[in-house]
Write a protein that holds these residues in place. Structure first.
Motif, PDB file in Angstrom:
ATOM      1  N   VAL A  79       0.863  -1.177   0.000  1.00  0.00           N
ATOM      2  CA  VAL A  79       0.000   0.000   0.000  1.00  0.00           C
ATOM      3  C   VAL A  79       0.908   1.239   0.000  1.00  0.00           C
ATOM      4  N   PRO A  80       1.150   1.863  -1.175  1.00  0.00           N
ATOM      5  CA  PRO A  80       2.062   3.030  -1.244  1.00  0.00           C
ATOM      6  C   PRO A  80       1.617   4.169  -0.331  1.00  0.00           C
ATOM      7  N   GLU A  81       0.330   4.381  -0.206  1.00  0.00           N
ATOM      8  CA  GLU A  81      -0.151   5.486   0.627  1.00  0.00           C
ATOM      9  C   GLU A  81       0.309   5.329   2.075  1.00  0.00           C
ATOM     10  N   TRP A  82       0.348   4.084   2.542  1.00  0.00           N
ATOM     11  CA  TRP A  82       0.738   3.839   3.926  1.00  0.00           C
ATOM     12  C   TRP A  82       2.223   4.146   4.151  1.00  0.00           C
ATOM     13  N   ALA A  83       3.029   3.934   3.104  1.00  0.00           N
ATOM     14  CA  ALA A  83       4.479   4.167   3.253  1.00  0.00           C
ATOM     15  C   ALA A  83       4.753   5.626   3.617  1.00  0.00           C
ATOM     16  N   GLY A  84       4.131   6.592   2.910  1.00  0.00           N
ATOM     17  CA  GLY A  84       4.347   8.002   3.208  1.00  0.00           C
ATOM     18  C   GLY A  84       3.834   8.388   4.591  1.00  0.00           C
TER      19      GLY A  84
END
Length: 485
Positions: A158-163
């Motif tokens: 989940v790319p959104e969670w990385a930020g």
């Protein structure tokens, strides 16, 4: 010496072997005029009749209009004997006649039906993507596999969670606790599980890839996960059905479902485990009735702690139905079922037998409840009653009805559409008669009164009521309905 025993014996044997023709011969012999009898003792004939049609009476002798035979006289001094059939005790013994006493007691029932195991639809877990991302890995699973609680299903990036995780970690050293709390809250609102947030806080490292596991133990019913596929927020990934409890669905005839109670214990035996009966609970009686089979569906809950009960298996179900506390009952074999009514042969004094119409209730273990027509302590014929019924028909004995004469016939209602109006009555395409247990069909009904058809025409929607008797279903009332828009 009286000739009556010999005549009765001949009458019964010939009626059994030759039917109506034998009855006619015996009637002719029994009523043949005695030429030696003096004129002063001449018997008075009430009427004449055809033994094959005993209900039709004639005022004078002659040839029968129904059969090629002479009419038989019915004498005044035979009026009392005509109401019953008399059989000598010795002949009763030779014929093997058995009598049963009308008794009062509780008539419990045990119903045996077949059911099928199904999944418990209340024990279902749905696994979904909490945020948009990509499937990094799909574990080696397929629909039908049994998994434990927490078993891994897929790894999701989940790319959104990385930020958001990097932002949270950067604020850990900030002097403002409110900023750190707000960053943590953003992680939770983005769909990140609380356990993952705690793991990131403890390790100090971002974890953009999360492993999704099965929420419960059970069987995978649906699996929509493939490596590399992209996911939208809320996309369903898997559906898991628990196996700790299964449903057993069975159907029972609506006429026998009156004694069922939700919550009662149910016994089931499966062919797969013949030596291990399973006890369950009647969870619900489904509200919809099958109009074709006239059955009600039952939902029974069975415990399945070891998971060996699998949906699709069949089971023999035993249901205890509450019986009436005190009912009159007789052996089922004593009842003569004609299709239109139920008769028994009532035993009276001096070897006399009389046909009586009865109204029956529930039936179980060779006994049937009698709702009307008999009294406690009376005796009925349990074996040989068909022979007596044949002789009673030949003698024109009228059956005592089960209902009081003043009782109005029950009216059963249904909706329908008139197909045709003719001299025979109304041909109606109708829905089910729920009180009769009769499905919808198209049939012709006679009219109780011709004026009932006034103002009606083919194509009209009607609500009508019928009564049931020996002549079939007869329309007692009918009203025109407005067509639905």
């Amino acid at each position: 010496m009286s000739r009556f025993p010999v005549k009765t014996s001949l009458l019964l044997v010939v009626a059994l072997s030759a039917g109506g023709a034998g009855g006619y011969w015996l009637a002719q012999q029994g009523h043949a005029p005695a030429s030696a009898a003096p004129a002063s003792t001449e018997r008075k004939a009430l009427y004449w009749y055809d033994p094959m049609v005993p209900q039709q009476h004639f005022d004078a002798p002659g040839k029968s209009p129904f059969m090629d035979m002479q009419l038989v006289p019915k004498y005044a001094d035979d009026a009392d004997s005509a109401a019953a059939v008399r059989i000598e005790p010795g002949i009763q013994q030779n014929l093997g006649m058995r009598l049963a006493t009308v008794s009062r007691g509780k008539l419990d029932r045990r119903l045996q039906v077949t059911g099928v195991l199904t999944f418990n639809d209340r024990d279902v877990a749905l696994l979904q993507a909490r945020a948009g991302g990509f499937v990094e890995r799909a574990y080696a699973l397929a629909p039908g596999d049994v998994v434990k609680a927490g078993a891994p299903i897929a790894d999701i990036l989940v790319p959104e969670w990385a930020g958001l995780q990097e932002e949270f970690l950067a604020l850990r050293g900030a002097a403002e606790p409110a900023l750190l709390a707000a960053a943590r809250q953003r992680l939770l609102l983005a769909g990140m599980p609380a356990a993952l947030v705690e793991q990131v806080a403890r390790s100090g490292k971002a974890r953009p890839v999360i492993t999704l596991g099965s929420p419960i133990a059970g069987v995978i019913r649906e699996l929509e996960v493939r490596p590399g596929m992209s996911l939208a927020a809320g996309a369903p990934l898997a559906r898991i059905n628990g196996l700790g409890q299964v449903w057993l669905e069975a159907a029972v005839p609506e006429s026998q479902a009156g004694g069922l109670k939700v919550g009662q214990s149910v016994d089931a035996r499966l062919p797969a485990f013949p030596d291990r009966p399973v006890s369950g609970t009647l969870a619900s009686i489904l509200p919809e009735n099958d109009q074709q089979s006239r059955t009600l569906r039952l939902r029974i809950e069975l415990p399945n702690p070891d998971g060996q009960l699998r949906p699709g298996m069949t089971a023999q179900v035993s249901l205890d139905l509450a019986g009436q506390a005190s009912v009159l009952q007789i052996p089922s074999e004593a009842v003569i079922r004609t299709g239109k009514r139920n008769l028994v042969m009532l035993a009276e004094d001096q070897g006399r037998f009389r046909p009586v119409e009865v109204r029956l209730g529930q039936e179980s273990d060779g006994l049937v409840a009698v709702l009307h027509g008999l009294d406690e302590g009376q005796r009925v014929v349990a074996s040989g009653q068909f022979l007596i019924d044949s002789e009673a028909s030949l003698k024109g004995i009228e059956v005592r009805t089960a209902e009081p004469a003043a009782t109005a016939p029950a009216v059963h209602e249904a909706n329908g559409r008139i197909v045709e109006i003719s001299d025979q009555g109304l041909t109606i395409s109708h829905g089910p008669f729920n009180t009769l247990g009769m499905p919808g069909m198209t049939m012709t009904f006679a009219l109780a009164r011709p004026e009932l058809a006034a103002g009606l025409k083919a194509g009209d929607r009607v609500r009508f009521g019928v009564s049931q008797g020996d002549a079939g279903l007869v329309i007692e009332q009918v009203s025109k309905q407005e067509d639905r828009p």
